[in-house]
Design a protein around this motif. Structure first.
Motif, PDB file in Angstrom:
ATOM      1  N   VAL A 153     -62.922 -38.082-106.390  1.00 18.30           N
ATOM      2  CA  VAL A 153     -63.961 -36.783-106.612  1.00 18.30           C
ATOM      3  C   VAL A 153     -63.879 -36.662-108.062  1.00 18.30           C
ATOM      4  CG1 VAL A 153     -64.405 -34.171-106.432  1.00 18.30           C
ATOM      5  CG2 VAL A 153     -63.457 -35.612-104.475  1.00 18.30           C
TER       6      VAL A 153
ATOM      7  N   ALA B 191     -64.477 -34.352-110.695  1.00 14.97           N
ATOM      8  CA  ALA B 191     -64.668 -32.908-110.600  1.00 14.97           C
ATOM      9  C   ALA B 191     -65.130 -32.446-111.899  1.00 14.97           C
ATOM     10  CB  ALA B 191     -63.358 -32.040-110.080  1.00 14.97           C
TER      11      ALA B 191
ATOM     12  N   SER C 124     -69.571 -26.936-109.080  1.00 16.91           N
ATOM     13  CA  SER C 124     -69.698 -27.727-110.543  1.00 16.91           C
ATOM     14  C   SER C 124     -68.568 -27.958-111.348  1.00 16.91           C
ATOM     15  CB  SER C 124     -70.877 -26.928-111.299  1.00 16.91           C
ATOM     16  OG  SER C 124     -70.493 -25.616-111.416  1.00 16.91           O
ATOM     17  N   GLY C 125     -67.331 -27.579-110.959  1.00 18.56           N
ATOM     18  CA  GLY C 125     -66.120 -28.079-111.855  1.00 18.56           C
ATOM     19  C   GLY C 125     -65.678 -26.787-112.650  1.00 18.56           C
TER      20      GLY C 125
HETATM   21  P1  ADP Z   1     -66.440 -24.393-108.906  1.00 11.85           P
HETATM   22  O1  ADP Z   1     -65.336 -23.284-109.619  1.00 11.85           O
HETATM   23  O2  ADP Z   1     -67.473 -24.411-110.010  1.00 11.85           O
HETATM   24  O3  ADP Z   1     -67.145 -23.813-107.789  1.00 11.85           O
HETATM   25  P2  ADP Z   1     -64.493 -26.259-108.645  1.00 11.85           P
HETATM   26  O4  ADP Z   1     -63.889 -26.602-109.965  1.00 11.85           O
HETATM   27  O5  ADP Z   1     -63.407 -25.527-107.635  1.00 11.85           O
HETATM   28  O6  ADP Z   1     -65.913 -25.700-108.526  1.00 11.85           O
HETATM   29  O7  ADP Z   1     -64.611 -27.486-107.928  1.00 11.85           O
HETATM   30  C1  ADP Z   1     -65.311 -28.873-108.469  1.00 11.85           C
HETATM   31  C2  ADP Z   1     -65.149 -30.023-107.385  1.00 11.85           C
HETATM   32  O8  ADP Z   1     -63.887 -30.169-107.222  1.00 11.85           O
HETATM   33  C3  ADP Z   1     -65.561 -29.669-106.028  1.00 11.85           C
HETATM   34  O9  ADP Z   1     -66.487 -30.549-105.503  1.00 11.85           O
HETATM   35  C4  ADP Z   1     -64.358 -29.334-105.296  1.00 11.85           C
HETATM   36  O10 ADP Z   1     -64.448 -29.804-104.011  1.00 11.85           O
HETATM   37  C5  ADP Z   1     -63.366 -30.510-105.943  1.00 11.85           C
HETATM   38  N1  ADP Z   1     -61.945 -30.113-105.823  1.00 11.85           N
HETATM   39  C6  ADP Z   1     -61.332 -28.958-106.360  1.00 11.85           C
HETATM   40  N2  ADP Z   1     -59.964 -28.920-106.207  1.00 11.85           N
HETATM   41  C7  ADP Z   1     -59.941 -30.245-105.421  1.00 11.85           C
HETATM   42  C8  ADP Z   1     -58.747 -30.875-104.921  1.00 11.85           C
HETATM   43  N3  ADP Z   1     -57.482 -30.246-105.005  1.00 11.85           N
HETATM   44  N4  ADP Z   1     -58.884 -31.922-104.376  1.00 11.85           N
HETATM   45  C9  ADP Z   1     -59.998 -32.695-104.400  1.00 11.85           C
HETATM   46  N5  ADP Z   1     -61.177 -31.996-104.641  1.00 11.85           N
HETATM   47  C10 ADP Z   1     -61.017 -30.805-105.178  1.00 11.85           C
END
Ligand code: ADP
Ligand code: MG
Length: 353
Positions: free
Chosen positions: A36, A38, A60-61
């Motif tokens: 992923v 991210a 969106s990360g």
């Molecule tokens: P936002 O805060 O913008 O809503 P996030 O930063 O939480 O988005 O997540 C960005 C991406 O990373 C998403 O696709 C999420 O599913 C993925 N993601 C976040 N944490 C993890 C993790 N620990 N393992 C795998 N994927 C992750």
């Protein structure tokens, strides 16, 4: 205010000049389904006393970026590349021990849900006072006095009595204030606020935003403020970064980005959200489609499958070439400056009113 926390030597700046400087940050998670991406090459700067807003749809990360700054990631599943300078100190390669010192002292974070930060088993007061004691070596009595002072500052009535309450004895809004007190007790130079008021009603939200502004004035902290509420951003931030699929697609002052947005994704975001002070019944235009999977992001510009203007760019560049984000006021998009301006004036501006 006492500044007991500022006695450590600060190493001479070695990185770029800004107080917080994130350079080409990449965060990848290995999952059963694959990698992923991210965060995929993100750069931004925040100066002391300034607030950077980050907006973007869910996924969106935004949160991963900010968790990475404070090194909260389990390095077993996350691979982090790039550089993060905080007051000249490079954080990506820092030891857990160094990061531990920085968290709560130089930098602190507040989340949407205070229960992720507060333990149900200890009194609120103890949870606010302990980190202060740990970072400053203050006595128990000094730490308690300071915690009560902070509870008072964040607007908790009868702070000396409430010091002894457990989190469940606080209302949601009071827990949020308590978490802010906990985050600010060591006068952090950097505060990361990740959707800090999303769960609160409008009145409490307004009080907490005012409080953050007052505290920023007092301490001169740099703030990174994540929200999907553009009204809150307009009120809080100096600069704005728009994120899509782990990258920054547009950057500028809040005024510039909200008043003359340049990226089709930003146009979509603004058209899909209620106008500031607008009629709550007005028609909103959602962005067609949904955010891409970060397991297998689209080629070229990650937004191209949802973009209504890609046909105006020739040679299939939108699906073939990844647009870069130049420095300064900019958008990462293959449309020419002239095309952007014409589309904005003819099609987008009338929609935004
Ligand atoms: P936002 O805060 O913008 O809503 P996030 O930063 O939480 O988005 O997540 C960005 C991406 O990373 C998403 O696709 C999420 O599913 C993925 N993601 C976040 N944490 C993890 C993790 N620990 N393992 C795998 N994927 C992750
Ligand atoms: Mg998030």
């Amino acid at each position: 205010m006492t500044t007991l926390t500022k006695t450590e030597d600060t190493p001479a700046p070695t990185g770029p000049g800004a107080f917080l400087s994130v350079r080409d940050l990449r965060v990848r998670f290995s999952t059963e389904d694959g990698i992923v991406n991210a965060v995929d090459g993100l750069s931004f700067d925040v100066e002391r006393g300034k607030t950077l807003g980050i907006v973007g749809e869910s996924g969106s990360g935004k949160s991963v970026t900010n968790l990475t700054i404070l090194g909260l990631h389990n390095s077993k599943t996350a691979a982090v590349d790039g550089e993060i300078y905080l007051d000249g100190k490079e954080l990506v390669g820092s030891s857990e021990k160094d990061l531990e010192k920085i968290r709560g002292n130089k930098a602190a974070m507040i989340f949407q849900d205070p229960l992720t930060a507060l333990s149900p088993y200890y009194t609120v007061g103890r949870q606010i006072a302990e980190p202060y004691r740990k970072h400053t070596g203050a006595s128990k009595k000094e730490a308690k006095a300071r915690a009560i002072e902070m509870l008072d500052k964040v607007g908790i009535p009868q702070p000396a009595t409430r010091f002894n309450d457990y989190p469940h004895q606080f209302s949601g809004g009071m827990r949020q204030r308590a978490m802010i007190a906990m985050a600010l007790i060591c006068d952090p130079d950097l505060l990361i606020a990740d959707e800090p008021t999303t769960a609160l009603d409008v009145t409490v939200q307004a009080q907490i935003l005012d409080l953050l502004k007052d505290l920023q004035q007092e301490f001169g902290s740099a703030i990174v403020f994540i929200t999907h509420d553009l009204g809150v951003i307009a009120n809080m931030a100096d600069d704005l970064l728009v994120m899509y699929a782990g990258r920054a697609v547009e950057r500028g002052s809040v005024r510039e980005v909200l008043h003359t947005p340049k990226h089709p994704y930003t146009w979509g975001l603004l058209s899909s959200m209620p106008r500031l002070g607008g009629d709550i019944n007005e028609a909103l235009t959602p962005i067609p489609g949904s955010p891409p999977s970060l397991l297998n992001p689209p080629s070229g510009c990650a937004f191209h499958p949802r973009c209504a203007f890609k046909d105006q760019v020739s040679d299939g560049r939108c699906s073939g070439d990844r647009p870069t984000l130049p420095s300064g006021r900019a958008a990462a998009c293959h449309l020419t400056a002239e095309q952007k301006q014409t589309i904005f004036i003819d099609q987008i501006k009338p929609r935004l009113g």
